[in-house]
Design a protein around this motif. Structure first.
Motif, PDB file in Angstrom:
ATOM      1  N   THR A 305      36.605  74.181  82.881  1.00  0.00           N
ATOM      2  CA  THR A 305      37.789  75.035  82.906  1.00  0.00           C
ATOM      3  C   THR A 305      37.622  76.065  84.010  1.00  0.00           C
ATOM      4  OG1 THR A 305      38.138  74.727  80.529  1.00  0.00           O
ATOM      5  CG2 THR A 305      39.249  76.595  81.575  1.00  0.00           C
ATOM      6  N   LEU A 306      38.594  76.124  84.923  1.00  0.00           N
ATOM      7  CA  LEU A 306      38.494  76.951  86.129  1.00  0.00           C
ATOM      8  C   LEU A 306      39.510  78.084  86.108  1.00  0.00           C
ATOM      9  CD1 LEU A 306      38.395  74.029  88.727  1.00  0.00           C
ATOM     10  CD2 LEU A 306      36.416  75.289  87.842  1.00  0.00           C
ATOM     11  N   SER A 307      39.123  79.216  86.700  1.00  0.00           N
ATOM     12  CA  SER A 307      40.048  80.318  86.925  1.00  0.00           C
ATOM     13  C   SER A 307      39.582  81.089  88.158  1.00  0.00           C
ATOM     14  CB  SER A 307      40.112  81.243  85.706  1.00  0.00           C
ATOM     15  OG  SER A 307      41.141  82.199  85.858  1.00  0.00           O
ATOM     16  N   SER A 308      40.534  81.505  88.990  1.00  0.00           N
ATOM     17  CA  SER A 308      40.183  82.102  90.278  1.00  0.00           C
ATOM     18  C   SER A 308      40.870  83.442  90.484  1.00  0.00           C
ATOM     19  CB  SER A 308      40.568  81.152  91.425  1.00  0.00           C
ATOM     20  OG  SER A 308      40.430  81.789  92.682  1.00  0.00           O
ATOM     21  N   ALA A 309      40.103  84.394  91.011  1.00  0.00           N
ATOM     22  CA  ALA A 309      40.640  85.680  91.446  1.00  0.00           C
ATOM     23  C   ALA A 309      40.561  85.722  92.971  1.00  0.00           C
ATOM     24  CB  ALA A 309      39.855  86.832  90.831  1.00  0.00           C
ATOM     25  N   GLY A 310      41.552  85.097  93.609  1.00  0.00           N
ATOM     26  CA  GLY A 310      41.613  85.104  95.066  1.00  0.00           C
ATOM     27  C   GLY A 310      40.547  84.299  95.760  1.00  0.00           C
ATOM     28  N   HIS A 311      39.874  83.393  95.042  1.00  0.00           N
ATOM     29  CA  HIS A 311      38.733  82.668  95.599  1.00  0.00           C
ATOM     30  C   HIS A 311      39.122  81.235  95.962  1.00  0.00           C
ATOM     31  CE1 HIS A 311      34.373  83.120  96.182  1.00  0.00           C
ATOM     32  NE2 HIS A 311      34.351  81.794  96.066  1.00  0.00           N
ATOM     33  N   LEU A 312      38.334  80.627  96.838  1.00  0.00           N
ATOM     34  CA  LEU A 312      38.564  79.254  97.250  1.00  0.00           C
ATOM     35  C   LEU A 312      38.250  78.291  96.110  1.00  0.00           C
ATOM     36  CD1 LEU A 312      37.035  79.326 100.855  1.00  0.00           C
ATOM     37  CD2 LEU A 312      39.447  79.461 100.201  1.00  0.00           C
ATOM     38  N   PRO A 313      38.898  77.124  96.080  1.00  0.00           N
ATOM     39  CA  PRO A 313      38.676  76.165  94.993  1.00  0.00           C
ATOM     40  C   PRO A 313      37.325  75.485  95.117  1.00  0.00           C
ATOM     41  CG  PRO A 313      40.103  75.204  96.665  1.00  0.00           C
ATOM     42  CD  PRO A 313      39.907  76.645  97.052  1.00  0.00           C
ATOM     43  N   PRO A 314      36.813  74.934  94.024  1.00  0.00           N
ATOM     44  CA  PRO A 314      35.532  74.216  94.066  1.00  0.00           C
ATOM     45  C   PRO A 314      35.740  72.779  94.554  1.00  0.00           C
ATOM     46  CG  PRO A 314      36.350  74.214  91.845  1.00  0.00           C
ATOM     47  CD  PRO A 314      37.349  74.998  92.648  1.00  0.00           C
ATOM     48  N   VAL A 315      34.629  72.102  94.783  1.00  0.00           N
ATOM     49  CA  VAL A 315      34.631  70.698  95.174  1.00  0.00           C
ATOM     50  C   VAL A 315      33.968  69.891  94.071  1.00  0.00           C
ATOM     51  CG1 VAL A 315      33.570  69.040  96.754  1.00  0.00           C
ATOM     52  CG2 VAL A 315      34.708  71.060  97.661  1.00  0.00           C
ATOM     53  N   LEU A 316      34.566  68.728  93.748  1.00  0.00           N
ATOM     54  CA  LEU A 316      33.988  67.810  92.776  1.00  0.00           C
ATOM     55  C   LEU A 316      33.473  66.585  93.523  1.00  0.00           C
ATOM     56  CD1 LEU A 316      33.501  67.089  89.779  1.00  0.00           C
ATOM     57  CD2 LEU A 316      35.717  65.895  89.848  1.00  0.00           C
ATOM     58  N   ILE A 317      32.199  66.253  93.314  1.00  0.00           N
ATOM     59  CA  ILE A 317      31.579  65.094  93.958  1.00  0.00           C
ATOM     60  C   ILE A 317      31.337  64.037  92.889  1.00  0.00           C
ATOM     61  CG2 ILE A 317      29.615  64.281  95.311  1.00  0.00           C
ATOM     62  CD1 ILE A 317      29.223  67.193  96.234  1.00  0.00           C
ATOM     63  N   THR A 318      31.870  62.852  93.105  1.00  0.00           N
ATOM     64  CA  THR A 318      31.726  61.780  92.128  1.00  0.00           C
ATOM     65  C   THR A 318      30.312  61.204  92.161  1.00  0.00           C
ATOM     66  OG1 THR A 318      32.383  60.024  93.672  1.00  0.00           O
ATOM     67  CG2 THR A 318      34.149  61.187  92.488  1.00  0.00           C
ATOM     68  N   ALA A 319      30.016  60.370  91.164  1.00  0.00           N
ATOM     69  CA  ALA A 319      28.694  59.724  91.110  1.00  0.00           C
ATOM     70  C   ALA A 319      28.482  58.809  92.306  1.00  0.00           C
ATOM     71  CB  ALA A 319      28.565  58.947  89.805  1.00  0.00           C
ATOM     72  N   GLU A 320      29.578  58.342  92.917  1.00  0.00           N
ATOM     73  CA  GLU A 320      29.477  57.474  94.095  1.00  0.00           C
ATOM     74  C   GLU A 320      29.349  58.263  95.392  1.00  0.00           C
ATOM     75  OE1 GLU A 320      30.795  55.673  90.669  1.00  0.00           O
ATOM     76  OE2 GLU A 320      31.948  57.208  91.763  1.00  0.00           O
ATOM     77  N   GLY A 321      29.449  59.592  95.322  1.00  0.00           N
ATOM     78  CA  GLY A 321      29.234  60.419  96.505  1.00  0.00           C
ATOM     79  C   GLY A 321      30.485  60.839  97.239  1.00  0.00           C
ATOM     80  N   ALA A 323      33.868  63.247  97.711  1.00  0.00           N
ATOM     81  CA  ALA A 323      34.180  64.639  97.380  1.00  0.00           C
ATOM     82  C   ALA A 323      35.681  64.882  97.425  1.00  0.00           C
ATOM     83  CB  ALA A 323      33.475  65.586  98.352  1.00  0.00           C
ATOM     84  N   ALA A 324      36.144  65.828  96.600  1.00  0.00           N
ATOM     85  CA  ALA A 324      37.553  66.220  96.590  1.00  0.00           C
ATOM     86  C   ALA A 324      37.655  67.640  96.041  1.00  0.00           C
ATOM     87  CB  ALA A 324      38.380  65.259  95.738  1.00  0.00           C
ATOM     88  N   LEU A 325      38.649  68.383  96.518  1.00  0.00           N
ATOM     89  CA  LEU A 325      38.890  69.733  96.026  1.00  0.00           C
ATOM     90  C   LEU A 325      39.555  69.668  94.656  1.00  0.00           C
ATOM     91  CD1 LEU A 325      40.307  71.333  99.298  1.00  0.00           C
ATOM     92  CD2 LEU A 325      38.031  71.719  98.317  1.00  0.00           C
ATOM     93  N   LEU A 326      39.148  70.546  93.755  1.00  0.00           N
ATOM     94  CA  LEU A 326      39.776  70.634  92.440  1.00  0.00           C
ATOM     95  C   LEU A 326      40.826  71.743  92.465  1.00  0.00           C
ATOM     96  CD1 LEU A 326      37.020  70.299  89.686  1.00  0.00           C
ATOM     97  CD2 LEU A 326      38.804  68.670  90.301  1.00  0.00           C
ATOM     98  N   PRO A 327      42.065  71.447  92.076  1.00  0.00           N
ATOM     99  CA  PRO A 327      43.087  72.504  92.059  1.00  0.00           C
ATOM    100  C   PRO A 327      42.788  73.542  90.982  1.00  0.00           C
ATOM    101  CG  PRO A 327      43.942  70.473  91.100  1.00  0.00           C
ATOM    102  CD  PRO A 327      42.607  70.137  91.679  1.00  0.00           C
ATOM    103  N   VAL A 328      43.055  74.788  91.308  1.00  0.00           N
ATOM    104  CA  VAL A 328      42.816  75.887  90.379  1.00  0.00           C
ATOM    105  C   VAL A 328      43.887  76.950  90.615  1.00  0.00           C
ATOM    106  CG1 VAL A 328      41.144  76.844  92.008  1.00  0.00           C
ATOM    107  CG2 VAL A 328      41.192  77.685  89.664  1.00  0.00           C
ATOM    108  N   PRO A 329      44.504  77.493  89.563  1.00  0.00           N
ATOM    109  CA  PRO A 329      45.476  78.574  89.746  1.00  0.00           C
ATOM    110  C   PRO A 329      44.780  79.832  90.257  1.00  0.00           C
ATOM    111  CG  PRO A 329      45.030  78.218  87.404  1.00  0.00           C
ATOM    112  CD  PRO A 329      44.366  77.096  88.143  1.00  0.00           C
ATOM    113  N   VAL A 330      45.377  80.443  91.294  1.00  0.00           N
ATOM    114  CA  VAL A 330      44.729  81.572  91.969  1.00  0.00           C
ATOM    115  C   VAL A 330      45.492  82.860  91.668  1.00  0.00           C
ATOM    116  CG1 VAL A 330      43.992  82.525  94.178  1.00  0.00           C
ATOM    117  CG2 VAL A 330      43.943  80.041  93.803  1.00  0.00           C
ATOM    118  N   GLY A 331      44.766  83.840  91.126  1.00  0.00           N
ATOM    119  CA  GLY A 331      45.319  85.164  90.908  1.00  0.00           C
ATOM    120  C   GLY A 331      44.836  86.123  91.981  1.00  0.00           C
ATOM    121  N   GLY A 340      47.311  88.708  85.999  1.00  0.00           N
ATOM    122  CA  GLY A 340      48.034  87.476  86.281  1.00  0.00           C
ATOM    123  C   GLY A 340      47.151  86.268  86.491  1.00  0.00           C
ATOM    124  N   TYR A 341      46.030  86.174  85.786  1.00  0.00           N
ATOM    125  CA  TYR A 341      45.100  85.051  85.952  1.00  0.00           C
ATOM    126  C   TYR A 341      45.413  83.935  84.962  1.00  0.00           C
ATOM    127  CZ  TYR A 341      42.750  88.810  88.403  1.00  0.00           C
ATOM    128  OH  TYR A 341      42.475  89.842  89.255  1.00  0.00           O
TER     129      TYR A 341
END
Length: 425
Positions: A305-321, A323-331, A340-341
């Motif tokens: 579960t993600l929550s952001s205060a003006g920060h960049l989103p994280p990256v998810l790396i699959t078991a196969e290697g 990578a993709a950015l995970l969307p997160v609502p940004v306050g 407003g988070y």
């Protein structure tokens, strides 16, 4: 400023009128234009580096008065109680013209003794010619001396006054450089102490951290990582970035971190943790704003579960290697009092790796942030790589050790245990 002539007869006070102990040579104007003097003075103290300032000083001294110039820096207190001195440094000109460095150090001791009213001390007789000794005094600090020498006659009054002016300017910059170094060491010690003792995640989560100060400098700022152990096998991952650098940013970072640990212990969802952090920070006028990303990892449910205060989103790396950015609502950033988070929940399966980072990892001056993030998401990783190997791959391929800002990055990978029980909110 006290000035001393070093001659074959020994050290003699220089009275500022072109005379050494009554033996006069008429002073001559050096013919240096005011504009040239300003240019020379502007070339001293261009950095907050003591060695660079010493080199600028000696070059300026030779440019204005000719001869040879060097710096004799104080290095500490000797066993006898006198200040110890290093050998000559930043020599500009012919070093053979300079008096013996031990003799110049003796002049420093005589000046100190005379100031303390203890009377004269014996002096060695190793000078090869005549030289001028100018203590580098910045406020109450004596960092060493400028030693200037040439074959033949002693310096004229105008030359001595110009050299004294250069020494005064350099001494002030050396004092500032030493103060800067002290603050840098303090901030570095604070940051290293904080980063060396992160929270302890659950055994069902592999975690690796990296902190890279910009340029490898000791001076650090407000970038930080944290892990907070929660109930039911869950762990809260945190990456934050306080505005600015130096001791003040590091102190504010410590305050945010302490508040977060206290709030997170109440088991609130990530967006409510950010809300309380923001409320606390906004009541303190001197607290710097900060961005922050929270990721509550629940290996038992295969969720994050993600929550952001003006920060960049994280990256998810699959078991196969891949990578993709995970969307997160940004306050808004913490400390604004706007609130407003919100939170968003994603799947995080065993073998997948979550990577949180500060903007120094990806940002480049003049480049759109979306392009910077796309570069990270385009990375590919070998299957089965551990979290430490994942971080090393990211750091190397993004050239993070040469980043334009501090870098903090955290990687986490779940491996649920049989005794992990899912929990209700």
């Amino acid at each position: 400023m006290a000035r001393w002539i070093l001659s074959r007869r020994g050290p003699e006070p220089f009275d500022g009128d072109g005379r050494a102990d009554g033996r006069a040579e008429e002073a001559e104007e050096p013919g240096v234009r005011l504009g040239a003097l300003r240019e020379v003075l502007a070339g001293i103290g261009t950095t907050l580096d003591e060695a660079a300032t010493c080199a600028e000083l000696t070059r300026a001294a030779v440019r204005l008065a000719g001869g040879t110039a060097a710096v004799l820096r104080r290095t500490g207190t000797a066993v006898s109680g006198h200040e110890a001195a290093s050998g000559y440094e930043a020599v500009a000109g012919d070093p053979g013209v300079l008096p013996d460095a031990r003799w110049a150090a003796a002049v420093a001791r005589e000046a100190a003794v005379a100031a303390a009213g203890k009377g004269p001390e014996p002096w060695s007789e190793h000078a090869a010619g005549t030289a001028l000794y100018l203590p580098l005094v910045g406020g109450t600090d004596v960092s060493g001396a400028l030693v200037w020498a040439r074959d033949g006659r002693p310096p004229r009054r105008a030359e001595a006054e110009l050299l004294a002016l250069l020494a005064e300017r350099a001494a002030a910059h050396i004092r500032d450089a030493r103060a800067y170094d002290e603050v840098s060491r303090t901030a570095g010690d604070l940051q290293r102490a904080l980063l060396a003792a992160p929270g302890r995640p659950h055994p069902n989560l592999d975690v690796a951290l990296r902190y890279l100060p910009v340029g490898g400098n000791a001076l650090v700022g407000g970038d930080w990582c944290e892990t907070v152990r929660l109930h039911f096998g869950r762990t809260l991952l945190v990456v934050g970035d306080v505005m600015g650098h130096g001791l003040e940013a590091a102190v504010d970072m410590s305050a945010y971190r302490s508040s977060l640990r206290y709030i997170a212990a109440s088991e609130l969802p990530p967006h409510r943790v950010l809300r309380q952090l923001d409320e606390i920070a906004s009541t303190e006028e001197d607290r710097r704003p900060a961005t922050c990303l929270l990721a509550r990892v629940d290996p038992g449910r295969h969720q994050v579960t993600l929550s952001s205060a003006g920060h960049l989103p994280p990256v998810l790396i699959t078991a196969e290697g891949e990578a993709a950015l995970l969307p997160v609502p940004v306050g808004p950033p913490l400390g604004t009092g706007l609130g407003g988070y919100e939170s968003a929940t994603h799947t995080l399966a065993p073998g997948q790796t979550l990577v949180l980072f500060t903007d120094g990892l990806v940002e480049h001056r003049g480049e759109d942030i979306d392009r910077s993030l796309a570069r990270l998401a385009a990375l590919r990783f070998p299957g089965g790589a551990g979290v430490d190997e994942v971080l090393e791959t990211i750091v190397d391929r993004l050239q993070a050790r040469r980043a334009e800002d501090d870098v903090a990055v955290l990687a986490a990978r779940p491996h649920p245990r049989r005794d992990d029980a899912p929990a209700e909110e």
